[in-house]
Structures are given as C-alpha cells and as structure tokens.
Design a protein around this motif. Sequence first.
Motif, PDB file in Angstrom:
ATOM      1  N   ALA A 198       0.970  -1.323   0.066  1.00 30.17           N
ATOM      2  CA  ALA A 198      -0.052  -0.152   0.005  1.00 30.17           C
ATOM      3  C   ALA A 198       0.907   1.267  -0.017  1.00 30.17           C
ATOM      4  CB  ALA A 198      -1.083  -0.068   1.090  1.00 30.17           C
ATOM      5  N   TRP A 205      -8.162  -0.380   4.914  1.00 27.86           N
ATOM      6  CA  TRP A 205      -7.666  -1.294   3.766  1.00 27.86           C
ATOM      7  C   TRP A 205      -7.708  -2.534   3.693  1.00 27.86           C
ATOM      8  CZ3 TRP A 205      -2.061  -2.829   4.070  1.00 27.86           C
ATOM      9  CH2 TRP A 205      -1.492  -3.624   2.674  1.00 27.86           C
ATOM     10  N   ASN A 227     -10.832  -2.022   1.331  1.00 30.17           N
ATOM     11  CA  ASN A 227     -11.121  -0.642   0.373  1.00 30.17           C
ATOM     12  C   ASN A 227      -9.491  -0.443  -0.248  1.00 30.17           C
ATOM     13  OD1 ASN A 227     -13.823   0.864   1.115  1.00 30.17           O
ATOM     14  ND2 ASN A 227     -12.841   0.016   3.240  1.00 30.17           N
ATOM     15  N   GLU A 228      -9.717  -0.293  -1.707  1.00 29.54           N
ATOM     16  CA  GLU A 228      -8.417  -0.347  -2.345  1.00 29.54           C
ATOM     17  C   GLU A 228      -7.893   1.313  -2.216  1.00 29.54           C
ATOM     18  OE1 GLU A 228     -10.057  -3.871  -4.396  1.00 29.54           O
ATOM     19  OE2 GLU A 228     -10.918  -1.733  -3.750  1.00 29.54           O
ATOM     20  N   ASP A 248      -4.182   1.056  -2.577  1.00 32.85           N
ATOM     21  CA  ASP A 248      -3.597  -0.322  -2.862  1.00 32.85           C
ATOM     22  C   ASP A 248      -2.407  -0.436  -4.110  1.00 32.85           C
ATOM     23  OD1 ASP A 248      -4.398  -3.391  -2.132  1.00 32.85           O
ATOM     24  OD2 ASP A 248      -3.986  -3.177  -4.045  1.00 32.85           O
ATOM     25  N   LYS A 287      -2.432  -2.303  -6.492  1.00 40.73           N
ATOM     26  CA  LYS A 287      -3.194  -2.467  -7.790  1.00 40.73           C
ATOM     27  C   LYS A 287      -3.314  -1.025  -8.441  1.00 40.73           C
ATOM     28  CE  LYS A 287      -6.385  -5.108  -6.520  1.00 40.73           C
ATOM     29  NZ  LYS A 287      -6.742  -5.432  -5.024  1.00 40.73           N
ATOM     30  N   VAL A 288      -4.030  -0.085  -7.600  1.00 38.44           N
ATOM     31  CA  VAL A 288      -4.272   1.207  -7.947  1.00 38.44           C
ATOM     32  C   VAL A 288      -2.923   1.841  -8.166  1.00 38.44           C
ATOM     33  CG1 VAL A 288      -5.323   3.606  -7.184  1.00 38.44           C
ATOM     34  CG2 VAL A 288      -6.282   1.288  -6.231  1.00 38.44           C
ATOM     35  N   PHE A 321     -12.692   1.407  -8.150  1.00 35.74           N
ATOM     36  CA  PHE A 321     -12.439   0.580  -6.884  1.00 35.74           C
ATOM     37  C   PHE A 321     -13.153   0.989  -5.718  1.00 35.74           C
ATOM     38  CE2 PHE A 321      -8.744   0.224  -9.763  1.00 35.74           C
ATOM     39  CZ  PHE A 321      -8.428  -1.280  -9.770  1.00 35.74           C
TER      40      PHE A 321
END
Length: 309
Positions: free
Chosen positions: A89, A111, A115-116, A163, A165-166, A189
């Motif tokens: 993160a 998170w 939650n992203e 996150d 991936k974001v 997201f």
Amino acid sequence: MKKKVSIVIPAFNEATNIPKVTEAVAHVFSALDYDFEIIFIDDGSTDASANVLRQLAAANRQVSYILLSRNFGKDSALSAGLSKAHGDAVITMDADLQHPPTLIPAFLEHWENGNEVVYAYRESKNEHASRMNKVSSGLFYSIINNLSDLELEDGISDFRLLDKKVVDILNTMSEDEPFFRGLIKWIGFAQKGLPYVPEERHSGRSKYNTRQLTKLAIRGITSFSTKPLYIATYLGLSFSLLSLLYIPYIGYSYYFGHTISGWSSIIATIAFFGGLQLMILGIIGLYLGKLFMQSKQRPHYIVKESNLS
C-alpha cells in the motif's frame, strides 16, 4: 511476512518540516505490525531541503529521496514518488504535518477490510484556515463538481492510501498535467473517505493561494469534462436567438421614421459580444492547448538526484 507500506511525501521548501514529519511517521509505525519506507520528493526546493534529505537518508535506511531538476508541481512530484514506491500500500501526504500521521492506522484498518482507496477530506470546522482560504476552497470544489464529471468532497486532500493495484494503474497513465484528486476518483475501486481536522502547520506557509487554486480548478475541469465547450455552445446559441428580438425594433424604426441612435449602447453591445466571443475562444483554446502539450509527450518530471535504484 509483514506487509510493506510506502509513504510518499512531496516537499517544496520544507527543510524544517522534513525531520519532524519523518519522526512523526516513524512513531506511528513503531506501534504497527508493518514494514515501512518513506520516500521524499524534493520538488525543486530553493532552501536547504536537499541537504536535509541527504543527511536524513544517510542516517535512516527507511528514508529515501528523489530530487527533481526544478519545480514541476505537486502532482508531478507525486508521480515521481509513486513510480518508485513498491509497498503493498502507498500513503501520500504533505510534509507540513497538517495531514496528521495519527490517521494512518485508520487508513490501514479500512484497507485491510477491503478498500483499495482510503482518502481523507477536511472537516468544515478547520480552525487553522483563514476565512478567505475557506471561501476559496469551497468555491474551488463547487466549480469542480458543477463543471466536471467528478464528485469531490469539499476539502478532499492528497492524504490518502492506495492499494498496490491502484498505484500500478496510475503509473501507466501518461496524460499531461495529471490531477490525482480527480484521477483517483475516476478509476473507481472500493473507496472510503475519512473526515479529518488539519493540524496547524509546523512551520513555513502554505504553497496554495487563490491563483493556484484557480489554475488547479481549470486543470481539473478540462481534464475530466467537456462541459465548458457545451456551455460555450449554448451561450452562443442563446445570444444568437436573443438577437432576433432586435429585428422587430429595426423594422419599426424603419417604417415609422425612428432613427437608431446612441453610440454608447452600440459600443456597449459590441464590447459585450466581443468579450463573449473571446471567452468562448479561450475555452476552446484551453482544450487545444492540452492536446498540444500532450502531443509533445514530455516527461512529467526530471530526476536530478536520488538514492533509489
């Protein structure tokens, strides 16, 4: 294996605040079961920030720095930090301690709950902002929300958790002048907003003024909406239709011998419509300018020095 959290902090002339925010972040993580790193991005500071960062990084292995060749702006500095952040993160925050590090555990909790994106928005009872700043900030978000396709909370900040991936998605975006407050809302997201009350700035003064907020608003609007172009079209159409109402008066004056007189009214009308046309051309020019700058594909920032590989 512990999860890793990267703290990305852009800084511009924050030499006195950098050690304080480092200490505050380290204190918070001392009570958490996470590994962490702090990445400072010096955005072309003219004070001693660069030397402070070199000394701090030499004494603390958890601190890294990126020095940009000049001031590229906060969002570009954030881009530089995100590109080098490898945590599970990433938390972005300001260096002036107005973003309270004590909110980090709440970020991480939300998170871990799925939650992203977890972001902070300023509560209206901010005691440290002047009345003028509150008014300009409220106007800023009102304009953004009404003229763009975004819905931003009044007081949404760059204090947020993302996150991995974001972050990976944001790092693939190459648009000119990124507007992260809008981009992060746009990508979607699972997102969670947390209210916070800004702390008093430790030292120095805010880098945002009314002029910069206006530029930021224009950038946000033109990056996420074509509504201004539609408004310009509707204005032109409306005034064209209104001008037709003048035709009966012209016919009446011609047939009944009333001369059309009054230089002042004519000049006022010309000036009004001339200004309207210039405004519409300016709106179109903003969008063309963005296309022009995007076509150049210049980098968002240039790194002068870093202790990151």
